[in-house]
Design a protein around this motif. Sequence first.
Motif, PDB file in Angstrom:
ATOM      1  N   PHE A  31       0.793  -1.168   0.128  1.00 16.66           N
ATOM      2  CA  PHE A  31       0.059   0.030  -0.109  1.00 16.66           C
ATOM      3  C   PHE A  31       0.886   1.354   0.019  1.00 16.66           C
ATOM      4  O   PHE A  31       1.991   1.266   0.775  1.00 16.66           O
ATOM      5  CB  PHE A  31      -0.960   0.048   1.321  1.00 16.66           C
ATOM      6  CG  PHE A  31      -2.062  -0.925   1.141  1.00 16.66           C
ATOM      7  CD1 PHE A  31      -1.752  -2.235   1.509  1.00 16.66           C
ATOM      8  CD2 PHE A  31      -3.129  -0.619   0.516  1.00 16.66           C
ATOM      9  CE1 PHE A  31      -2.841  -3.291   1.507  1.00 16.66           C
ATOM     10  CE2 PHE A  31      -4.222  -1.521   0.333  1.00 16.66           C
ATOM     11  CZ  PHE A  31      -4.145  -2.728   1.085  1.00 16.66           C
ATOM     12  N   SER A  32       0.411   2.281  -0.711  1.00 19.48           N
ATOM     13  CA  SER A  32       1.050   3.487  -0.633  1.00 19.48           C
ATOM     14  C   SER A  32       0.376   4.062   0.798  1.00 19.48           C
ATOM     15  O   SER A  32      -0.466   3.769   1.351  1.00 19.48           O
ATOM     16  CB  SER A  32       0.224   4.492  -1.762  1.00 19.48           C
ATOM     17  OG  SER A  32       0.696   3.979  -3.051  1.00 19.48           O
ATOM     18  N   MET A  33       1.592   5.227   1.220  1.00 14.42           N
ATOM     19  CA  MET A  33       1.172   5.605   2.494  1.00 14.42           C
ATOM     20  C   MET A  33       1.287   7.066   2.388  1.00 14.42           C
ATOM     21  O   MET A  33       1.878   7.624   1.506  1.00 14.42           O
ATOM     22  CB  MET A  33       2.033   5.339   3.703  1.00 14.42           C
ATOM     23  CG  MET A  33       1.875   3.794   3.867  1.00 14.42           C
ATOM     24  SD  MET A  33       0.647   3.139   4.565  1.00 14.42           S
ATOM     25  CE  MET A  33       0.758   4.075   6.292  1.00 14.42           C
ATOM     26  N   SER A  34       0.571   7.942   3.343  1.00 14.84           N
ATOM     27  CA  SER A  34       0.674   9.142   3.195  1.00 14.84           C
ATOM     28  C   SER A  34       0.702   9.846   4.851  1.00 14.84           C
ATOM     29  O   SER A  34       0.634   9.246   5.824  1.00 14.84           O
ATOM     30  CB  SER A  34      -0.747   9.919   2.672  1.00 14.84           C
ATOM     31  OG  SER A  34      -0.758   9.438   1.351  1.00 14.84           O
ATOM     32  N   PHE A  67      10.514  18.740   3.539  1.00 13.28           N
ATOM     33  CA  PHE A  67      10.108  17.427   4.117  1.00 13.28           C
ATOM     34  C   PHE A  67      10.527  16.403   3.033  1.00 13.28           C
ATOM     35  O   PHE A  67      10.531  16.453   2.051  1.00 13.28           O
ATOM     36  CB  PHE A  67       8.613  17.465   4.330  1.00 13.28           C
ATOM     37  CG  PHE A  67       8.217  18.225   5.307  1.00 13.28           C
ATOM     38  CD1 PHE A  67       8.921  19.163   6.074  1.00 13.28           C
ATOM     39  CD2 PHE A  67       6.757  18.288   5.651  1.00 13.28           C
ATOM     40  CE1 PHE A  67       8.497  20.219   6.913  1.00 13.28           C
ATOM     41  CE2 PHE A  67       6.306  19.156   6.738  1.00 13.28           C
ATOM     42  CZ  PHE A  67       7.129  20.204   7.377  1.00 13.28           C
ATOM     43  N   THR A  68      10.750  15.284   3.682  1.00 12.09           N
ATOM     44  CA  THR A  68      11.094  14.085   3.099  1.00 12.09           C
ATOM     45  C   THR A  68      10.310  12.632   3.765  1.00 12.09           C
ATOM     46  O   THR A  68      10.300  12.608   4.675  1.00 12.09           O
ATOM     47  CB  THR A  68      12.549  13.695   2.904  1.00 12.09           C
ATOM     48  OG1 THR A  68      13.344  14.578   2.508  1.00 12.09           O
ATOM     49  CG2 THR A  68      12.699  12.340   2.129  1.00 12.09           C
ATOM     50  N   ILE A  69       9.202  12.156   2.722  1.00 12.30           N
ATOM     51  CA  ILE A  69       8.653  10.856   3.152  1.00 12.30           C
ATOM     52  C   ILE A  69       9.334   9.608   2.643  1.00 12.30           C
ATOM     53  O   ILE A  69       9.908   9.589   1.604  1.00 12.30           O
ATOM     54  CB  ILE A  69       7.262  10.897   2.647  1.00 12.30           C
ATOM     55  CG1 ILE A  69       6.592   9.895   3.132  1.00 12.30           C
ATOM     56  CG2 ILE A  69       7.231  10.718   1.040  1.00 12.30           C
ATOM     57  CD1 ILE A  69       4.903   9.870   2.740  1.00 12.30           C
ATOM     58  N   SER A  70       9.791   8.570   3.831  1.00  8.82           N
ATOM     59  CA  SER A  70      10.315   7.497   3.349  1.00  8.82           C
ATOM     60  C   SER A  70       9.701   6.448   4.247  1.00  8.82           C
ATOM     61  O   SER A  70       8.820   6.672   5.186  1.00  8.82           O
ATOM     62  CB  SER A  70      11.624   7.842   3.708  1.00  8.82           C
ATOM     63  OG  SER A  70      11.945   7.820   5.193  1.00  8.82           O
ATOM     64  N   ARG A  71       9.964   5.188   3.786  1.00  9.52           N
ATOM     65  CA  ARG A  71       9.331   4.020   4.503  1.00  9.52           C
ATOM     66  C   ARG A  71      10.553   2.796   4.469  1.00  9.52           C
ATOM     67  O   ARG A  71      11.343   2.907   3.723  1.00  9.52           O
ATOM     68  CB  ARG A  71       8.158   3.477   3.634  1.00  9.52           C
ATOM     69  CG  ARG A  71       8.378   3.053   2.357  1.00  9.52           C
ATOM     70  CD  ARG A  71       7.322   2.898   1.592  1.00  9.52           C
ATOM     71  NE  ARG A  71       6.306   1.865   2.224  1.00  9.52           N
ATOM     72  CZ  ARG A  71       4.910   1.664   2.113  1.00  9.52           C
ATOM     73  NH1 ARG A  71       4.262   2.715   1.364  1.00  9.52           N
ATOM     74  NH2 ARG A  71       4.177   0.623   2.651  1.00  9.52           N
ATOM     75  N   LYS A  75      10.594  -3.155   8.598  1.00  5.87           N
ATOM     76  CA  LYS A  75       9.745  -2.690   9.858  1.00  5.87           C
ATOM     77  C   LYS A  75       8.408  -2.200   9.690  1.00  5.87           C
ATOM     78  O   LYS A  75       7.999  -1.675  11.068  1.00  5.87           O
ATOM     79  CB  LYS A  75      10.932  -1.469  10.271  1.00  5.87           C
ATOM     80  CG  LYS A  75      12.286  -1.933  10.388  1.00  5.87           C
ATOM     81  CD  LYS A  75      13.144  -0.890  11.102  1.00  5.87           C
ATOM     82  CE  LYS A  75      14.555  -1.444  11.252  1.00  5.87           C
ATOM     83  NZ  LYS A  75      15.416  -0.014  11.815  1.00  5.87           N
ATOM     84  N   ASN A  76       7.892  -2.134   8.697  1.00 10.99           N
ATOM     85  CA  ASN A  76       6.404  -1.569   8.666  1.00 10.99           C
ATOM     86  C   ASN A  76       6.335  -0.182   9.188  1.00 10.99           C
ATOM     87  O   ASN A  76       5.339   0.116   9.987  1.00 10.99           O
ATOM     88  CB  ASN A  76       5.334  -2.459   9.558  1.00 10.99           C
ATOM     89  CG  ASN A  76       5.044  -3.857   8.674  1.00 10.99           C
ATOM     90  OD1 ASN A  76       5.638  -4.264   7.614  1.00 10.99           O
ATOM     91  ND2 ASN A  76       4.013  -4.446   8.846  1.00 10.99           N
ATOM     92  N   THR A  77       7.221   0.506   8.836  1.00  8.52           N
ATOM     93  CA  THR A  77       7.577   1.916   9.282  1.00  8.52           C
ATOM     94  C   THR A  77       7.553   2.990   8.193  1.00  8.52           C
ATOM     95  O   THR A  77       8.342   2.736   7.406  1.00  8.52           O
ATOM     96  CB  THR A  77       8.465   1.904  10.476  1.00  8.52           C
ATOM     97  OG1 THR A  77       8.567   0.992  11.411  1.00  8.52           O
ATOM     98  CG2 THR A  77       8.571   3.474  10.963  1.00  8.52           C
TER      99      THR A  77
END
Length: 120
Positions: A31-34, A67-71, A75-77
Amino acid sequence: VQLVESGGGLAQPGGSLRLSCTASGFDYSDFSMSWARQAPGKGLEWVASVYGDSSDAYYADSVKDRFTISRDNAKNTLYLQMNNLKAEDTAVYYCSKGIGCGRPTITCPRGQGTQVTVSS
């Protein structure tokens, strides 16, 4: 779906914070996350989204280049690195399952939120 945010707090203008969100109850990497935020007295605002495989990310103009979004799918984080913070970044930040969460007409499951306050 369970989403638990952490990492909020008080920062000075120009400072940095890193938010984290631990996800469970679904196949996270699929899934994409936001991230979305809600400032005092205002509606929910989309901040950033990232694809499940991290192949691309998108940002609101108000946070682009700061800002930087990452995953980390192992780690499901989900993360949000926030640099050069401004007073107008003060808000409750929500981790959300989906893409574009917080945009008009887009409603997504989200966590309980973490407060970010930018003040000198």
